[in-house]
Design a protein around this motif. Structure first.
Motif, PDB file in Angstrom:
ATOM      1  N   GLN A  21       9.578 -10.203  -6.036  1.00  0.00           N
ATOM      2  CA  GLN A  21       8.419 -11.057  -5.825  1.00  0.00           C
ATOM      3  C   GLN A  21       7.588 -11.077  -7.094  1.00  0.00           C
ATOM      4  O   GLN A  21       7.573 -10.108  -7.864  1.00  0.00           O
ATOM      5  N   VAL A  22       6.877 -12.154  -7.309  1.00  0.00           N
ATOM      6  CA  VAL A  22       5.949 -12.255  -8.434  1.00  0.00           C
ATOM      7  C   VAL A  22       4.585 -12.641  -7.887  1.00  0.00           C
ATOM      8  O   VAL A  22       4.447 -13.643  -7.180  1.00  0.00           O
ATOM      9  N   ILE A  23       3.590 -11.821  -8.201  1.00  0.00           N
ATOM     10  CA  ILE A  23       2.226 -12.097  -7.754  1.00  0.00           C
ATOM     11  C   ILE A  23       1.323 -12.199  -8.981  1.00  0.00           C
ATOM     12  O   ILE A  23       1.380 -11.351  -9.876  1.00  0.00           O
ATOM     13  N   TYR A  24       0.512 -13.236  -9.014  1.00  0.00           N
ATOM     14  CA  TYR A  24      -0.446 -13.350 -10.116  1.00  0.00           C
ATOM     15  C   TYR A  24      -1.698 -12.559  -9.747  1.00  0.00           C
ATOM     16  O   TYR A  24      -2.284 -12.739  -8.675  1.00  0.00           O
ATOM     17  N   SER A  25      -2.109 -11.666 -10.645  1.00  0.00           N
ATOM     18  CA  SER A  25      -3.303 -10.855 -10.417  1.00  0.00           C
ATOM     19  C   SER A  25      -4.483 -11.419 -11.176  1.00  0.00           C
ATOM     20  O   SER A  25      -4.451 -11.539 -12.410  1.00  0.00           O
ATOM     21  N   GLU A  26      -5.542 -11.763 -10.445  1.00  0.00           N
ATOM     22  CA  GLU A  26      -6.778 -12.206 -11.080  1.00  0.00           C
ATOM     23  C   GLU A  26      -7.424 -11.051 -11.844  1.00  0.00           C
ATOM     24  O   GLU A  26      -8.028 -11.254 -12.901  1.00  0.00           O
ATOM     25  N   TYR A  27      -7.286  -9.843 -11.316  1.00  0.00           N
ATOM     26  CA  TYR A  27      -7.895  -8.678 -11.970  1.00  0.00           C
ATOM     27  C   TYR A  27      -7.205  -8.367 -13.296  1.00  0.00           C
ATOM     28  O   TYR A  27      -7.864  -8.088 -14.300  1.00  0.00           O
ATOM     29  N   LEU A  28      -5.882  -8.394 -13.312  1.00  0.00           N
ATOM     30  CA  LEU A  28      -5.120  -8.032 -14.508  1.00  0.00           C
ATOM     31  C   LEU A  28      -4.834  -9.240 -15.393  1.00  0.00           C
ATOM     32  O   LEU A  28      -4.375  -9.075 -16.527  1.00  0.00           O
ATOM     33  N   GLU A  29      -5.080 -10.425 -14.850  1.00  0.00           N
ATOM     34  CA  GLU A  29      -4.858 -11.677 -15.577  1.00  0.00           C
ATOM     35  C   GLU A  29      -3.420 -11.797 -16.075  1.00  0.00           C
ATOM     36  O   GLU A  29      -3.164 -12.159 -17.231  1.00  0.00           O
ATOM     37  N   ARG A  30      -2.487 -11.488 -15.191  1.00  0.00           N
ATOM     38  CA  ARG A  30      -1.067 -11.604 -15.537  1.00  0.00           C
ATOM     39  C   ARG A  30      -0.234 -11.648 -14.266  1.00  0.00           C
ATOM     40  O   ARG A  30      -0.707 -11.284 -13.174  1.00  0.00           O
ATOM     41  N   ASP A  31       0.994 -12.103 -14.420  1.00  0.00           N
ATOM     42  CA  ASP A  31       1.954 -12.021 -13.332  1.00  0.00           C
ATOM     43  C   ASP A  31       2.458 -10.586 -13.217  1.00  0.00           C
ATOM     44  O   ASP A  31       2.714  -9.922 -14.228  1.00  0.00           O
ATOM     45  N   VAL A  32       2.594 -10.106 -11.995  1.00  0.00           N
ATOM     46  CA  VAL A  32       3.123  -8.769 -11.741  1.00  0.00           C
ATOM     47  C   VAL A  32       4.404  -8.911 -10.926  1.00  0.00           C
ATOM     48  O   VAL A  32       4.408  -9.531  -9.862  1.00  0.00           O
ATOM     49  N   ILE A  33       5.486  -8.349 -11.436  1.00  0.00           N
ATOM     50  CA  ILE A  33       6.752  -8.349 -10.710  1.00  0.00           C
ATOM     51  C   ILE A  33       6.768  -7.167  -9.751  1.00  0.00           C
ATOM     52  O   ILE A  33       6.435  -6.034 -10.132  1.00  0.00           O
ATOM     53  N   VAL A  34       7.138  -7.420  -8.520  1.00  0.00           N
ATOM     54  CA  VAL A  34       7.229  -6.369  -7.505  1.00  0.00           C
ATOM     55  C   VAL A  34       8.584  -6.494  -6.810  1.00  0.00           C
ATOM     56  O   VAL A  34       8.897  -7.542  -6.232  1.00  0.00           O
ATOM     57  N   ASP A  35       9.385  -5.442  -6.881  1.00  0.00           N
ATOM     58  CA  ASP A  35      10.659  -5.410  -6.155  1.00  0.00           C
ATOM     59  C   ASP A  35      10.424  -4.795  -4.791  1.00  0.00           C
ATOM     60  O   ASP A  35       9.918  -3.667  -4.688  1.00  0.00           O
ATOM     61  N   ILE A  36      10.761  -5.524  -3.742  1.00  0.00           N
ATOM     62  CA  ILE A  36      10.599  -5.035  -2.378  1.00  0.00           C
ATOM     63  C   ILE A  36      11.957  -4.631  -1.827  1.00  0.00           C
ATOM     64  O   ILE A  36      12.896  -5.429  -1.827  1.00  0.00           O
ATOM     65  N   TYR A  37      12.045  -3.380  -1.414  1.00  0.00           N
ATOM     66  CA  TYR A  37      13.266  -2.826  -0.830  1.00  0.00           C
ATOM     67  C   TYR A  37      13.037  -2.757   0.674  1.00  0.00           C
ATOM     68  O   TYR A  37      12.272  -1.928   1.163  1.00  0.00           O
ATOM     69  N   LEU A  38      13.721  -3.646   1.387  1.00  0.00           N
ATOM     70  CA  LEU A  38      13.478  -3.797   2.812  1.00  0.00           C
ATOM     71  C   LEU A  38      14.720  -3.400   3.603  1.00  0.00           C
ATOM     72  O   LEU A  38      15.733  -4.098   3.575  1.00  0.00           O
ATOM     73  N   PRO A  39      14.678  -2.257   4.290  1.00  0.00           N
ATOM     74  CA  PRO A  39      15.834  -1.858   5.109  1.00  0.00           C
ATOM     75  C   PRO A  39      16.146  -2.891   6.176  1.00  0.00           C
ATOM     76  O   PRO A  39      15.253  -3.368   6.884  1.00  0.00           O
ATOM     77  N   GLY A  40      17.409  -3.255   6.289  1.00  0.00           N
ATOM     78  CA  GLY A  40      17.812  -4.292   7.231  1.00  0.00           C
ATOM     79  C   GLY A  40      17.612  -3.912   8.679  1.00  0.00           C
ATOM     80  O   GLY A  40      17.430  -4.770   9.536  1.00  0.00           O
ATOM     81  N   LYS A  41      17.644  -2.607   8.987  1.00  0.00           N
ATOM     82  CA  LYS A  41      17.506  -2.153  10.372  1.00  0.00           C
ATOM     83  C   LYS A  41      16.064  -1.893  10.763  1.00  0.00           C
ATOM     84  O   LYS A  41      15.790  -1.367  11.834  1.00  0.00           O
ATOM     85  N   LEU A  42      15.142  -2.256   9.901  1.00  0.00           N
ATOM     86  CA  LEU A  42      13.733  -2.006  10.168  1.00  0.00           C
ATOM     87  C   LEU A  42      13.236  -2.910  11.281  1.00  0.00           C
ATOM     88  O   LEU A  42      13.465  -4.123  11.279  1.00  0.00           O
ATOM     89  N   ASP A  43      12.547  -2.318  12.247  1.00  0.00           N
ATOM     90  CA  ASP A  43      11.961  -3.076  13.343  1.00  0.00           C
ATOM     91  C   ASP A  43      10.542  -3.463  12.961  1.00  0.00           C
ATOM     92  O   ASP A  43       9.611  -2.657  13.053  1.00  0.00           O
TER      93      ASP A  43
END
Length: 279
Positions: A21-43
């Motif tokens: 995911q890429v989120i633009y931060s107003e505080y940091l004034e830049r795009d921040v890349i975030v890798d989300i690891y989502l277990p498939g069996k998560l309820d």
């Protein structure tokens, strides 16, 4: 999640889905890349935990997904959501302690980074993962990212219940060693915050150090500074009232200040924090 905003990694795992995911931060004034690891069996209809990790780009290098995939597949840990936050070009200023810069003026944006985490990233992850409330949140990091993680956890214990610090830059200090009046008991910024703080019963700590993290030994007592800084901080925590079951210390005799060592230590941290009860 919105597939239009994702760059899904190609490698597949038996229990995990990994999304960039890429989120633009107003505080940091830049795009921040975030890798989300989502277990498939998560309820996702039930309350789940979230672990944020600084220097998320290093998780790719160590194949963090394979580590987690194995632990979940073998039933060693509960499935939780992991978010690896990539650092920016100004890492030395965004990480650090929000209360003060160090003696060289580094960490000037640490307060803004904390605001990014609380005000921008956490709501973003909730929306992206379709989670209304996390049961518990934890923060971890390596080296300077570890200092940033414990600074965040300590100052926002209403948000975070666990902290993981791997080879943490706990030497971060407001005066240099050669400065007149330097006192390591009073000038290390994280230690000073704990010494002036109060017991936060909901917060637990995991520390890892390697005996080969560095060679510096400022007081020539045979203990390298990274280990001594960590042990001293643990003692400060105990002075406030923290007990043995709230603090875990892991020392690797052949551990170095590198990604390979942190990858070796991560399974112990994850089992410490999220072990699945025996059936």
């Amino acid at each position: 999640m919105d597939e239009g905003n994702l760059a899904v990694q190609e490698k597949s795992y038996s229990t995990l889905k990994i999304e960039e995911q890429v989120i633009y931060s107003e505080y940091l004034e830049r795009d921040v890349i975030v890798d989300i690891y989502l277990p498939g069996k998560l309820d996702l209809t039930k309350e789940i935990d979230l672990l944020l990790i600084n220097d998320g780009q290093d998780l790719r290098t160590m194949d963090f997904a394979a580590i987690v995939d194995s632990l979940i597949f073998l039933g060693h840990i509960h499935p939780i959501i992991f978010a690896g936050i990539h650092c920016g070009a100004d890492r030395m200023n965004e990480y650090g302690t929000a209360c003060s810069t160090d003696y060289k003026g580094r960490g000037a944006k640490a307060g803004l980074y904390n605001k990014f985490i609380l005000d921008e990233l956490l709501p973003f992850i909730k929306t992206a993962c379709n989670v209304s409330l996390f049961k518990e949140k934890a923060f971890a990091g390596f080296s300077l990212g570890g200092l940033s993680a414990i600074d965040m956890g300590w100052n926002h214990s209403e948000e975070f219940s666990k902290v993981g610090v791997f080879s943490g830059s706990l030497w971060w200090r407001r005066r240099g060693y050669e400065d007149e009046g330097y006192d390591w008991d009073k000038d290390r910024l994280m230690h000073l915050q704990v010494q002036k703080g109060t017991y936060r019963p909901s917060l637990k700590f995991f520390f890892e150090c390697g005996c080969l993290d560095e060679t510096a030994d400022r007081n020539n007592n045979g203990v390298i500074d990274s280990i001594e800084d960590t042990i001293d901080l643990i003692e400060d925590l105990k002075t406030l009232g923290y007990q043995h079951d709230q603090i875990h210390y892991m020392q690797l005799e052949d551990g170095e200040h590198n990604i390979e060592t942190w990858a070796r230590a991560l399974p112990a941290f994850l089992k410490w924090g999220w072990a699945r009860d025996p059936v």
